[in-house]
Scaffold this motif. Structure first.
Motif, PDB file in Angstrom:
ATOM      1  N   ALA A   1       0.816  -1.217   0.000  1.00 53.43           N
ATOM      2  CA  ALA A   1       0.000   0.000   0.000  1.00 53.43           C
ATOM      3  C   ALA A   1       0.848   1.266   0.000  1.00 53.43           C
ATOM      4  O   ALA A   1       0.299   2.375   0.104  1.00 53.43           O
ATOM      5  CB  ALA A   1      -0.937   0.006   1.204  1.00 53.43           C
ATOM      6  N   SER A   2       2.159   1.132  -0.090  1.00 51.51           N
ATOM      7  CA  SER A   2       3.078   2.284  -0.105  1.00 51.51           C
ATOM      8  C   SER A   2       2.850   3.198   1.092  1.00 51.51           C
ATOM      9  O   SER A   2       2.758   4.419   0.962  1.00 51.51           O
ATOM     10  CB  SER A   2       2.938   3.079  -1.415  1.00 51.51           C
ATOM     11  N   ARG A   3       2.769   2.595   2.279  1.00 54.25           N
ATOM     12  CA  ARG A   3       2.534   3.370   3.498  1.00 54.25           C
ATOM     13  C   ARG A   3       3.647   3.138   4.507  1.00 54.25           C
ATOM     14  O   ARG A   3       4.141   2.024   4.656  1.00 54.25           O
ATOM     15  CB  ARG A   3       1.207   2.979   4.154  1.00 54.25           C
ATOM     16  N   MET A   4       4.035   4.197   5.205  1.00 51.81           N
ATOM     17  CA  MET A   4       4.888   4.092   6.373  1.00 51.81           C
ATOM     18  C   MET A   4       4.045   4.432   7.590  1.00 51.81           C
ATOM     19  O   MET A   4       3.302   5.423   7.581  1.00 51.81           O
ATOM     20  CB  MET A   4       6.088   5.033   6.294  1.00 51.81           C
ATOM     21  N   LEU A   5       4.146   3.609   8.620  1.00 50.85           N
ATOM     22  CA  LEU A   5       3.369   3.815   9.838  1.00 50.85           C
ATOM     23  C   LEU A   5       4.318   4.067  10.999  1.00 50.85           C
ATOM     24  O   LEU A   5       5.454   3.554  11.015  1.00 50.85           O
ATOM     25  CB  LEU A   5       2.488   2.600  10.137  1.00 50.85           C
ATOM     26  N   GLU A   6       3.873   4.852  11.973  1.00 52.15           N
ATOM     27  CA  GLU A   6       4.688   5.073  13.162  1.00 52.15           C
ATOM     28  C   GLU A   6       3.792   5.236  14.388  1.00 52.15           C
ATOM     29  O   GLU A   6       2.670   5.725  14.292  1.00 52.15           O
ATOM     30  CB  GLU A   6       5.623   6.271  12.984  1.00 52.15           C
ATOM     31  N   LYS A   7       4.329   4.802  15.517  1.00 51.10           N
ATOM     32  CA  LYS A   7       3.562   4.861  16.750  1.00 51.10           C
ATOM     33  C   LYS A   7       4.505   4.912  17.935  1.00 51.10           C
ATOM     34  O   LYS A   7       5.531   4.205  17.958  1.00 51.10           O
ATOM     35  CB  LYS A   7       2.659   3.628  16.871  1.00 51.10           C
ATOM     36  N   LYS A   8       4.185   5.749  18.905  1.00 48.83           N
ATOM     37  CA  LYS A   8       4.930   5.786  20.152  1.00 48.83           C
ATOM     38  C   LYS A   8       4.665   4.483  20.917  1.00 48.83           C
ATOM     39  O   LYS A   8       3.512   4.044  21.017  1.00 48.83           O
ATOM     40  CB  LYS A   8       4.505   6.967  21.004  1.00 48.83           C
ATOM     41  N   LEU A   9       5.704   3.901  21.450  1.00 48.85           N
ATOM     42  CA  LEU A   9       5.513   2.677  22.218  1.00 48.85           C
ATOM     43  C   LEU A   9       4.666   2.936  23.459  1.00 48.85           C
ATOM     44  O   LEU A   9       3.937   2.059  23.917  1.00 48.85           O
ATOM     45  CB  LEU A   9       6.876   2.099  22.620  1.00 48.85           C
ATOM     46  N   SER A  10       4.740   4.165  23.966  1.00 46.39           N
ATOM     47  CA  SER A  10       3.992   4.521  25.174  1.00 46.39           C
ATOM     48  C   SER A  10       2.501   4.685  24.932  1.00 46.39           C
ATOM     49  O   SER A  10       1.714   4.754  25.871  1.00 46.39           O
ATOM     50  CB  SER A  10       4.557   5.811  25.763  1.00 46.39           C
ATOM     51  N   GLY A  11       2.089   4.758  23.665  1.00 44.91           N
ATOM     52  CA  GLY A  11       0.672   4.879  23.356  1.00 44.91           C
ATOM     53  C   GLY A  11       0.386   5.949  22.335  1.00 44.91           C
ATOM     54  O   GLY A  11       1.278   6.525  21.726  1.00 44.91           O
ATOM     55  N   GLY A  12      -0.902   6.211  22.144  1.00 41.81           N
ATOM     56  CA  GLY A  12      -1.303   7.202  21.159  1.00 41.81           C
ATOM     57  C   GLY A  12      -1.724   6.553  19.846  1.00 41.81           C
ATOM     58  O   GLY A  12      -1.679   5.336  19.685  1.00 41.81           O
ATOM     59  N   GLN A  13      -2.115   7.389  18.902  1.00 42.58           N
ATOM     60  CA  GLN A  13      -2.591   6.912  17.617  1.00 42.58           C
ATOM     61  C   GLN A  13      -1.435   6.484  16.711  1.00 42.58           C
ATOM     62  O   GLN A  13      -0.305   6.951  16.848  1.00 42.58           O
ATOM     63  CB  GLN A  13      -3.390   8.019  16.915  1.00 42.58           C
ATOM     64  N   THR A  14      -1.748   5.593  15.795  1.00 41.60           N
ATOM     65  CA  THR A  14      -0.799   5.221  14.750  1.00 41.60           C
ATOM     66  C   THR A  14      -0.841   6.279  13.657  1.00 41.60           C
ATOM     67  O   THR A  14      -1.909   6.564  13.104  1.00 41.60           O
ATOM     68  CB  THR A  14      -1.152   3.849  14.149  1.00 41.60           C
ATOM     69  N   ARG A  15       0.300   6.882  13.371  1.00 42.14           N
ATOM     70  CA  ARG A  15       0.388   7.872  12.293  1.00 42.14           C
ATOM     71  C   ARG A  15       0.708   7.159  10.991  1.00 42.14           C
ATOM     72  O   ARG A  15       1.528   6.237  10.955  1.00 42.14           O
ATOM     73  CB  ARG A  15       1.466   8.913  12.596  1.00 42.14           C
ATOM     74  N   ILE A  16       0.067   7.579   9.919  1.00 42.08           N
ATOM     75  CA  ILE A  16       0.260   6.945   8.617  1.00 42.08           C
ATOM     76  C   ILE A  16       0.781   7.975   7.623  1.00 42.08           C
ATOM     77  O   ILE A  16       0.217   9.060   7.481  1.00 42.08           O
ATOM     78  CB  ILE A  16      -1.051   6.332   8.103  1.00 42.08           C
ATOM     79  N   HIS A  17       1.851   7.631   6.954  1.00 43.34           N
ATOM     80  CA  HIS A  17       2.441   8.489   5.924  1.00 43.34           C
ATOM     81  C   HIS A  17       2.282   7.787   4.571  1.00 43.34           C
ATOM     82  O   HIS A  17       2.851   6.710   4.361  1.00 43.34           O
ATOM     83  CB  HIS A  17       3.929   8.735   6.199  1.00 43.34           C
ATOM     84  N   GLN A  18       1.517   8.394   3.682  1.00 43.79           N
ATOM     85  CA  GLN A  18       1.347   7.830   2.353  1.00 43.79           C
ATOM     86  C   GLN A  18       2.560   8.189   1.500  1.00 43.79           C
ATOM     87  O   GLN A  18       2.939   9.366   1.405  1.00 43.79           O
ATOM     88  CB  GLN A  18       0.071   8.357   1.699  1.00 43.79           C
ATOM     89  N   LEU A  19       3.176   7.194   0.887  1.00 44.48           N
ATOM     90  CA  LEU A  19       4.365   7.391   0.073  1.00 44.48           C
ATOM     91  C   LEU A  19       4.017   7.300  -1.406  1.00 44.48           C
ATOM     92  O   LEU A  19       2.960   6.797  -1.785  1.00 44.48           O
ATOM     93  CB  LEU A  19       5.425   6.345   0.425  1.00 44.48           C
ATOM     94  N   ASP A  20       4.927   7.767  -2.251  1.00 41.52           N
ATOM     95  CA  ASP A  20       4.702   7.749  -3.698  1.00 41.52           C
ATOM     96  C   ASP A  20       5.125   6.432  -4.334  1.00 41.52           C
ATOM     97  O   ASP A  20       4.868   6.208  -5.523  1.00 41.52           O
ATOM     98  CB  ASP A  20       5.458   8.899  -4.372  1.00 41.52           C
ATOM     99  N   GLU A  21       5.793   5.588  -3.575  1.00 36.65           N
ATOM    100  CA  GLU A  21       6.237   4.298  -4.100  1.00 36.65           C
ATOM    101  C   GLU A  21       6.373   3.309  -2.944  1.00 36.65           C
ATOM    102  O   GLU A  21       6.300   3.696  -1.771  1.00 36.65           O
ATOM    103  CB  GLU A  21       7.569   4.441  -4.827  1.00 36.65           C
ATOM    104  N   MET A  22       6.541   2.046  -3.294  1.00 36.98           N
ATOM    105  CA  MET A  22       6.681   1.027  -2.261  1.00 36.98           C
ATOM    106  C   MET A  22       7.982   1.225  -1.494  1.00 36.98           C
ATOM    107  O   MET A  22       9.028   1.505  -2.072  1.00 36.98           O
ATOM    108  CB  MET A  22       6.686  -0.372  -2.887  1.00 36.98           C
ATOM    109  N   ALA A  23       7.896   1.081  -0.172  1.00 37.23           N
ATOM    110  CA  ALA A  23       9.069   1.158   0.692  1.00 37.23           C
ATOM    111  C   ALA A  23       8.980   0.030   1.711  1.00 37.23           C
ATOM    112  O   ALA A  23       7.897  -0.489   1.996  1.00 37.23           O
ATOM    113  CB  ALA A  23       9.136   2.508   1.389  1.00 37.23           C
ATOM    114  N   SER A  24      10.132  -0.354   2.266  1.00 37.07           N
ATOM    115  CA  SER A  24      10.128  -1.545   3.119  1.00 37.07           C
ATOM    116  C   SER A  24      10.993  -1.444   4.361  1.00 37.07           C
ATOM    117  O   SER A  24      10.887  -2.298   5.242  1.00 37.07           O
ATOM    118  CB  SER A  24      10.600  -2.755   2.304  1.00 37.07           C
ATOM    119  N   ALA A  25      11.860  -0.440   4.472  1.00 36.77           N
ATOM    120  CA  ALA A  25      12.755  -0.380   5.627  1.00 36.77           C
ATOM    121  C   ALA A  25      13.220   1.046   5.847  1.00 36.77           C
ATOM    122  O   ALA A  25      13.265   1.859   4.917  1.00 36.77           O
ATOM    123  CB  ALA A  25      13.963  -1.297   5.425  1.00 36.77           C
TER     124      ALA A  25
END
Length: 289
Positions: free
Chosen positions: A33-57
């Protein structure tokens, strides 16, 4: 359950979890889906970053920059704005391949893999990148995975999931380059579950996500299976050490290729989990570009 849900955001192909202790943030990818996700380990919402191409690391360069691995190569990412700048093209002219598994060697070198977008046999490869230099290490790889290293940097691991043989080989601790030929470490041919992503803890134990096996397996440095931890998603894909002491573990999963019936039977497929275990993990080193 042996795991709790860290993020209930469903990924078609969750992969590449990487934890930054400086910000207490886990980043991972939904490759298809060409998305990068991030989340604080302590909690909160998952932030989603839409990318223009597939990424994996992703890997940390310094406090302001990250290195993002995509289907066209290595990109420097501004950690604040998310802006990307191409650093080095890799297989950019080949529209049929994308990036896959990657890990930073203790010296700061990056090993990463490419593969066919439809997992075509032998379409991918594993590369080494360090201080601006790129080298092809292993060609004709179908599904590169389990790239990881011993804490002292003297041993490297990798697999082609299509074959399901996990290899180890001697490695130059100062450069991350392989020394000699790969040797068989674990033979999982015929096993229920493909060898997917792996990490190695401070004791040299390799923790592997079993794709199709719904578990994370731990192998001692001699290749002996010492523990299996169930995960409430069949297609577990990649683990990562998290927490300021790196004493916890998360694992991503995928819903890729599952029928409607299979998804109903596996309702947590594609979610990201925190395992209910303590580990003697270690944080990822910064990559030297």
């Amino acid at each position: 359950m042996a795991a709790s849900i860290l993020s209930d955001e469903t990924c078609e192909l969750g992969e590449g979890p990487t934890y930054d202790p400086a910000t207490d943030t886990l980043c991972w990818f939904d490759i298809l889906a060409s998305r990068m996700l991030e989340k604080k380990l302590s909690g909160g919402q998952t932030r989603i970053h839409q990318l223009d191409e597939m990424a994996s690391a992703i890997a940390t360069i310094d406090g302001e920059r990250q290195l993002l691995l995509t289907e066209t190569g290595l990109h420097v990412r501004d950690a604040t704005t998310g802006k990307l700048k191409l650093h080095m093209s890799v297989e950019a002219a080949n529209a049929g391949t994308r990036s896959n598994d990657a890990r930073v060697h203790p010296c700061g070198a990056l090993w990463f893999g490419t593969m066919g977008k439809k997992a075509e046999a032998g379409a991918g490869a594993i590369y080494w990148f360090f201080r601006g230099e790129l080298r092809l290490l292993f060609p004709a790889i179908s599904i590169p995975n389990s790239i990881c290293f011993s804490p002292d940097g003297k041993t490297a691991y990798y697999t082609d999931t299509a074959v399901n043989l996990l290899y180890r080989l001697d490695c130059d601790a100062d450069t991350g380059l392989p020394l000699g030929e790969p040797k068989l470490f674990v033979d999982r041919r015929g096993d229920r579950g493909g060898i997917d992503g792996s990490v190695v803890d401070r004791d040299g134990v390799l923790w592997n996500a079993s794709w199709g096996g719904g578990r994370v397996d731990a192998y001692a440095p001699d290749g002996k299976l010492v523990r299996s931890v169930p995960v409430p998603a069949v297609q577990t894909s990649c683990p990562a050490f998290v927490g300021h002491a790196a004493d916890r573990m998360v694992v991503t999963s995928a819903a890729e290729g599952m029928s409607a019936k299979a998804r109903r039977a596996d309702p947590h497929a594609g979610k990201t989990f925190l395992l209910d275990i303590q580990v003697n993990g270690r944080h990822e080193p910064n990559v030297l570009i």
